[in-house]
Write an enzyme that holds these catalytic residues in place. Sequence first.
Site, PDB file in Angstrom:
ATOM      1  N   ARG A  70     -31.396  12.322   6.404  1.00  0.00           N
ATOM      2  CA  ARG A  70     -32.687  11.803   5.988  1.00  0.00           C
ATOM      3  C   ARG A  70     -33.692  12.420   6.827  1.00  0.00           C
ATOM      4  O   ARG A  70     -34.727  13.166   6.225  1.00  0.00           O
ATOM      5  CB  ARG A  70     -33.000  10.380   5.977  1.00  0.00           C
ATOM      6  CG  ARG A  70     -33.979   9.817   5.216  1.00  0.00           C
ATOM      7  CD  ARG A  70     -33.899   8.225   5.493  1.00  0.00           C
ATOM      8  NE  ARG A  70     -32.867   7.732   4.715  1.00  0.00           N
ATOM      9  CZ  ARG A  70     -32.793   7.186   3.378  1.00  0.00           C
ATOM     10  NH1 ARG A  70     -33.834   7.400   2.639  1.00  0.00           N
ATOM     11  NH2 ARG A  70     -31.761   6.597   2.922  1.00  0.00           N
ATOM     12  N   THR A  71     -33.840  12.445   8.259  1.00  0.00           N
ATOM     13  CA  THR A  71     -34.747  12.659   9.006  1.00  0.00           C
ATOM     14  C   THR A  71     -34.736  14.338   9.092  1.00  0.00           C
ATOM     15  O   THR A  71     -35.578  14.975   9.216  1.00  0.00           O
ATOM     16  CB  THR A  71     -34.745  12.088  10.514  1.00  0.00           C
ATOM     17  OG1 THR A  71     -34.623  10.740  10.290  1.00  0.00           O
ATOM     18  CG2 THR A  71     -35.639  12.581  11.455  1.00  0.00           C
ATOM     19  N   ARG A  95     -32.853  15.127  17.716  1.00  0.00           N
ATOM     20  CA  ARG A  95     -32.381  13.769  17.602  1.00  0.00           C
ATOM     21  C   ARG A  95     -31.268  13.582  18.558  1.00  0.00           C
ATOM     22  O   ARG A  95     -30.351  14.582  18.753  1.00  0.00           O
ATOM     23  CB  ARG A  95     -32.086  13.474  16.285  1.00  0.00           C
ATOM     24  CG  ARG A  95     -31.494  12.146  16.062  1.00  0.00           C
ATOM     25  CD  ARG A  95     -31.605  11.534  14.743  1.00  0.00           C
ATOM     26  NE  ARG A  95     -31.134  10.146  14.520  1.00  0.00           N
ATOM     27  CZ  ARG A  95     -31.985   9.409  13.842  1.00  0.00           C
ATOM     28  NH1 ARG A  95     -33.053   9.787  13.487  1.00  0.00           N
ATOM     29  NH2 ARG A  95     -31.566   8.015  13.437  1.00  0.00           N
ATOM     30  N   HIS A 115     -38.872   6.747  17.845  1.00  0.00           N
ATOM     31  CA  HIS A 115     -38.855   7.548  16.672  1.00  0.00           C
ATOM     32  C   HIS A 115     -40.284   7.617  16.248  1.00  0.00           C
ATOM     33  O   HIS A 115     -40.674   7.045  15.180  1.00  0.00           O
ATOM     34  CB  HIS A 115     -37.819   6.689  15.638  1.00  0.00           C
ATOM     35  CG  HIS A 115     -37.366   7.508  14.492  1.00  0.00           C
ATOM     36  ND1 HIS A 115     -37.585   8.929  14.494  1.00  0.00           N
ATOM     37  CD2 HIS A 115     -36.868   7.230  13.310  1.00  0.00           C
ATOM     38  CE1 HIS A 115     -37.059   9.497  13.210  1.00  0.00           C
ATOM     39  NE2 HIS A 115     -36.570   8.399  12.679  1.00  0.00           N
ATOM     40  N   LYS A 149     -18.160  20.214  24.613  1.00  0.00           N
ATOM     41  CA  LYS A 149     -17.243  20.943  25.545  1.00  0.00           C
ATOM     42  C   LYS A 149     -17.975  20.428  26.873  1.00  0.00           C
ATOM     43  O   LYS A 149     -17.503  21.100  28.090  1.00  0.00           O
ATOM     44  CB  LYS A 149     -17.501  22.219  25.465  1.00  0.00           C
ATOM     45  CG  LYS A 149     -16.929  22.899  24.127  1.00  0.00           C
ATOM     46  CD  LYS A 149     -16.994  24.579  24.262  1.00  0.00           C
ATOM     47  CE  LYS A 149     -17.070  24.950  22.732  1.00  0.00           C
ATOM     48  NZ  LYS A 149     -17.848  26.026  22.446  1.00  0.00           N
TER      49      LYS A 149
END
Lengths: 306, 153
Positions: free
Chosen positions: A51-52, A101, A129, A80
Site C-alpha cells: 500500500r505505502t 521503510r 510513519h 547477507k
Amino acid sequence: MRNESLVSITDYSKEEILEVLETARLFEKNPNRRVLEGKVIATLFFEPSTRTRLSFETAVNRLGGRIIGFSDASTTSSTKGETLKDTIMMVSNYVDLIIMRHYLDGAACYAAEVSPKPLINAGDGSNQHPSQTMLDLYSIYKTQGTLENLNITMVGDLKYGRTVHSLLMAMSHFHPTFHFVAPDELKMPEEYKIYCDKLGIPYVEHHDFTEEIINQADILYMTRVQRERFTDLMEYEKVKNVYTLRNAMLAGSKDNLRILHPLPRVNEIAYDVDDNPKAYYFEQAKNGLYARQAIICKVLGIKIED
Amino acid sequence: METTDKKLQVAALANGTVIDHIPSEQLFKVVSLLRLDQIDKSVTIGNNLCSKLIGKKGIIKIADTFFKEEEINRIAILAPNAKINIIKDYEVIHKQQVSLPDELHDIIRCANPKCITNNEPMATRFEVIDKEQVVVKCCYCEQSISKDAIKIK
Ligand SMILES: [Zn+2]
C-alpha cells in the site's frame, strides 16, 4: 539528522505542515507535474508494505522521476549481513532521494543521520510513519476546511496505534479537543496525556463507545483492535465488537463529521457505513498520493506554483 | 577529623581523583563505565564501607588521573550521589557532586530489542528526560527507560 529529511511529523513546525498541505491541494488539482525530470529516487522497503510503496511510487512517477529499489528485505544484501549504514551509503551514490521503510524502530532516524542524501521515512517499525500522518491531516483539512478548533475522537487501539500518537502530536498545533475511546488494555499512554496537559489541550477518556460521543465529533478516527495486542484473550472477545462503528450509530451525528481509518480495517467499521457520505476512509487513502507528492517536493526543496 | 577517617578506610592519595559515595552494588559497574580496568595508573578500590548517607558505599581512588567533567558525570546514571574529590599533594583542591548530563552518548543500551541500536553496530544516544527520577529516552526508537531498567552498554 539532515535538516531536509522527514523522519517524524514532529520534524515539521505548524507553518511547514500548512505549507505541505497547501502543496498537496495543488497536486490534487493537477497531480501530473514533471518536477522530478532527470531525478532518480530510491524506494528501499526492508519490510514489505504494498500500500505505502505503491502510493510513493505513483507519486514519483506522476512527478516524472525514475525509481530504483526493492520491495522486500529478503531480496537485498541486508540478508547477507550488510549493515543498514552500508546499504544507505551505497544507494545514496546513485540517487537524489531515499524513501525507506524498515522493520526496526528508529531505523529512519539513524539512516537519515548517516545518509548524504535526504531521506523520507515510510514507516520504521512501530515508531513513526509521517506520510500517513500528513495524509490524515490533509483529509481533515480538506473535509473540515480548517484544522483549527476541531473535536477529534479517536477510537480503538490507542496504546499501540502509532497513527493516533502522531496525529495527536501534529494536531496539537491547532487547538483541538480530543476524545479517547478505548478498552482499558489499549488506553492512550500516559506520556501523550502529559503531552496534552503541558500544552493545555483538553481531552476526555471514555471506556464506552456511545452515540453521545459520536454526536459531538468532527472527526471520528477509527483504528484496528488487534487480537495479538491482548494478553488476555477473554478480554479481546469481550471488547472486539464494542468498538465497532455501525451506520445506525451515526443517525444523530454532525453534518460535517467524517470517519477516518488508516486501513486496512478488520471489523471496526461495519460495511453498512461504507455508503454513508460521512465515510471518508477510501478518499483518505487517495489523499495519500497528494500528501506524498507534497512531502517529496518539500524534502527536495521544490516549490510548486498554482 | 573526617579526612583522617577516610585515610583510615582507604590509603591516602598524593595526586589524582577520589570517587566517593558510590552505592556498593554499583561499584564495579562504575569501574567498567570509566574503563578503569584498562588504565595503567594505580587504582585503589574499597567496597562495603560504612556510609551515613547511603548505607554501604564504595570508594575508588585513581592516582595521577583527572577526568573531563562530561566523562565523570556519566557515572551519575549509576551513582547519583557520588562525590568527586580532586587531590593535589595530598590536599583536596576541588570537590564536586556528579550530575546527570542532558544527553548520554553511547553509555547505555536500549531496552527495546527491536531498536535499531540493538541491531546495527552503532553508538546509542539517550536524552535524559527526568533527572530526579532518572528516566531516559532513546533518541532513535523514542522509548523511555526508567532507572531500574537501565543497562550499561
Ligand atoms: Zn531505542
